[in-house]
Design a protein around this motif. Structure first.
Motif, PDB file in Angstrom:
ATOM      1  N   ALA A  49      -6.544   4.495  -2.529  1.00 18.34           N
ATOM      2  CA  ALA A  49      -6.092   4.742  -1.160  1.00 18.34           C
ATOM      3  C   ALA A  49      -4.908   5.682  -1.189  1.00 18.34           C
ATOM      4  O   ALA A  49      -4.144   5.710  -2.161  1.00 18.34           O
ATOM      5  N   VAL A  51      -1.856   7.622   1.539  1.00 19.28           N
ATOM      6  CA  VAL A  51      -1.242   7.795   2.862  1.00 19.28           C
ATOM      7  C   VAL A  51      -0.315   9.004   2.785  1.00 19.28           C
ATOM      8  O   VAL A  51       0.512   9.102   1.889  1.00 19.28           O
ATOM      9  N   SER A  56      -1.461   9.807   7.809  1.00 18.67           N
ATOM     10  CA  SER A  56      -2.921   9.799   7.651  1.00 18.67           C
ATOM     11  C   SER A  56      -3.294   9.028   6.389  1.00 18.67           C
ATOM     12  O   SER A  56      -2.599   9.108   5.374  1.00 18.67           O
ATOM     13  N   THR A  57      -4.408   8.301   6.476  1.00 18.43           N
ATOM     14  CA  THR A  57      -4.846   7.485   5.341  1.00 18.43           C
ATOM     15  C   THR A  57      -6.257   7.874   4.918  1.00 18.43           C
ATOM     16  O   THR A  57      -7.047   8.403   5.715  1.00 18.43           O
ATOM     17  N   ASN A  58      -6.530   7.583   3.656  1.00 18.05           N
ATOM     18  CA  ASN A  58      -7.852   7.841   3.110  1.00 18.05           C
ATOM     19  C   ASN A  58      -8.144   6.760   2.078  1.00 18.05           C
ATOM     20  O   ASN A  58      -7.225   6.329   1.360  1.00 18.05           O
ATOM     21  N   TYR A  59      -9.393   6.305   2.027  1.00 19.88           N
ATOM     22  CA  TYR A  59      -9.783   5.224   1.128  1.00 19.88           C
ATOM     23  C   TYR A  59     -11.060   5.587   0.382  1.00 19.88           C
ATOM     24  O   TYR A  59     -11.933   6.266   0.928  1.00 19.88           O
ATOM     25  N   THR A  68      -5.822  -1.970   3.032  1.00 20.75           N
ATOM     26  CA  THR A  68      -5.010  -1.176   3.951  1.00 20.75           C
ATOM     27  C   THR A  68      -3.759  -0.696   3.235  1.00 20.75           C
ATOM     28  O   THR A  68      -3.001  -1.516   2.679  1.00 20.75           O
ATOM     29  N   ILE A  69      -3.550   0.611   3.233  1.00 17.13           N
ATOM     30  CA  ILE A  69      -2.344   1.186   2.649  1.00 17.13           C
ATOM     31  C   ILE A  69      -1.335   1.443   3.758  1.00 17.13           C
ATOM     32  O   ILE A  69      -1.705   1.843   4.863  1.00 17.13           O
ATOM     33  N   SER A  70      -0.073   1.186   3.456  1.00 22.27           N
ATOM     34  CA  SER A  70       0.982   1.456   4.430  1.00 22.27           C
ATOM     35  C   SER A  70       2.247   1.858   3.665  1.00 22.27           C
ATOM     36  O   SER A  70       2.365   1.600   2.469  1.00 22.27           O
ATOM     37  N   ARG A  71       3.166   2.484   4.375  1.00 23.67           N
ATOM     38  CA  ARG A  71       4.402   2.901   3.733  1.00 23.67           C
ATOM     39  C   ARG A  71       5.574   2.657   4.667  1.00 23.67           C
ATOM     40  O   ARG A  71       5.426   2.704   5.889  1.00 23.67           O
TER      41      ARG A  71
END
Length: 120
Positions: A49, A51, A56-59, A68-71
């Motif tokens: 994953a 971010v 924007s995110t990509n998996y 789910t990726i988050s920062r």
């Protein structure tokens, strides 16, 4: 350069959840994206994953709708919430800080990673 420290791995039963954390320090002002990778025994390290600095995110297909990726830019942290875990998710998980120059992406030195083991 950037230093990365991953944490949060462990042993969990199939269907369970884990939350991985990654702390970035050092020269973090030019990071364009943060990413999670994993490497299972005998396999190549793969991108799980990503971010971007814009959010924007990509998996990879194997984890879509489960991870789910988050920062948190204020804390220089990136997280990976992993739900509905499967035995095939078993791997060492690594984070990385990526910088884009032209069309190429460059990563920081790898941290020690965190082991995730999913039992069936």
């Amino acid at each position: 350069q950037v230093q990365l420290v991953e944490s949060g791995g462990g042993l969990v039963q199939a269907g369970g959840s884990l939350r991985l954390s990654c702390a970035a320090s050092g020269r973090i002002f030019n990071i364009d994206a943060m990413a999670w990778y994993r490497q299972a025994p005998g396999n190549e390290r793969e991108l799980v994953a990503l971010v971007t600095s814009g959010g924007s995110t990509n998996y990879t297909d194997a984890v879509k709708d489960r991870f789910t990726i988050s920062r948190d830019n204020t804390k220089n942290m990136v997280y990976l919430q992993m739900n509905s875990l499967k035995p095939e998710d078993t791997a060492v998980y690594y984070c990385n800080a990526l910088t884009k120059r032209g069309t190429s992406w460059y990563g920081a030195p790898w941290g020690q990673g965190t082991q995730v083991t999913v039992s069936s």
